[in-house]
Design a protein around this motif. Structure first.
Motif, PDB file in Angstrom:
ATOM      1  N   UNK A  11      22.343  59.772  71.036  1.00 58.19           N
ATOM      2  CA  UNK A  11      23.308  60.189  70.272  1.00 58.19           C
ATOM      3  C   UNK A  11      24.664  59.192  70.365  1.00 58.19           C
ATOM      4  N   UNK A  12      24.764  58.744  71.465  1.00 61.91           N
ATOM      5  CA  UNK A  12      26.077  57.698  71.472  1.00 61.91           C
ATOM      6  C   UNK A  12      25.806  56.535  70.633  1.00 61.91           C
ATOM      7  N   UNK A  13      24.435  55.889  70.543  1.00 60.47           N
ATOM      8  CA  UNK A  13      24.119  54.685  69.772  1.00 60.47           C
ATOM      9  C   UNK A  13      23.741  54.930  68.366  1.00 60.47           C
ATOM     10  N   UNK A  14      23.300  55.999  68.140  1.00 62.62           N
ATOM     11  CA  UNK A  14      22.882  56.191  66.681  1.00 62.62           C
ATOM     12  C   UNK A  14      23.026  57.968  66.438  1.00 62.62           C
ATOM     13  N   UNK A  15      24.349  58.048  65.957  1.00 63.20           N
ATOM     14  CA  UNK A  15      24.821  59.470  65.920  1.00 63.20           C
ATOM     15  C   UNK A  15      24.048  60.319  64.916  1.00 63.20           C
ATOM     16  N   UNK A  16      23.634  59.947  64.196  1.00 61.69           N
ATOM     17  CA  UNK A  16      22.849  60.527  63.183  1.00 61.69           C
ATOM     18  C   UNK A  16      21.060  60.387  63.210  1.00 61.69           C
TER      19      UNK A  16
END
Length: 139
Positions: A88-93
């Motif tokens: 979630x932090x690295x690739x929010x979508x």
């Protein structure tokens, strides 16, 4: 080496112990040993990437189950292992993210599968190669 090969070393020291009881104890010890040490690990045969698919099965030798996946490569690139919070932090979508090649993987879902992100958009000609850890089954 088989479970029965160990019995010749064990049974003389446990007089009166039924051989089946000793066999089960050896097998449980082997399972625990493989789980804790990750000594039984193999690099898998390449698995082709498919457009739109981000879940892939991890092959396993007969009589074994997957403990964990230690590393994954897509072509020459090693994917980064992430938990769901890190993803979630690295690739929010992350649920909808698509790309030409995955950058991350997670092996915390169903045992024996990995999930890669972003979701591949087209067959790349690159395959996934996984290094997995195994333990014997009780059977």
């Amino acid at each position: 080496m088989t479970v029965d090969d160990f019995l010749d070393f064990i049974l003389p020291d446990v007089v009166g112990c039924p051989s089946e009881t000793a066999r089960v104890a050896v097998l449980r010890t082997a399972i625990d040993f493989c789980t804790r040490t990750h000594v039984w690990n193999l690099i898998q045969d390449p698995v082709p990437l498919f457009a739109g698919s981000n879940e892939y099965d991890v092959d396993k030798p007969l009589g074994s189950e997957v403990v964990t996946v230690k590393s994954v490569w897509c072509g020459p690139t090693e994917l980064l292992p992430v938990n769901m919070h890190e993803l979630q932090m690295r690739l929010p979508n992350w649920r909808e993210a698509r790309g030409s090649a995955p950058s991350f993987y997670n092996a915390t879902g169903e045992k024996g599968t990995i999930t890669v992100w972003p979701i591949p958009t087209a067959p790349l000609g690159n395959d996934l190669v996984m290094r997995a850890v195994y333990r014997p089954l009780m059977t």
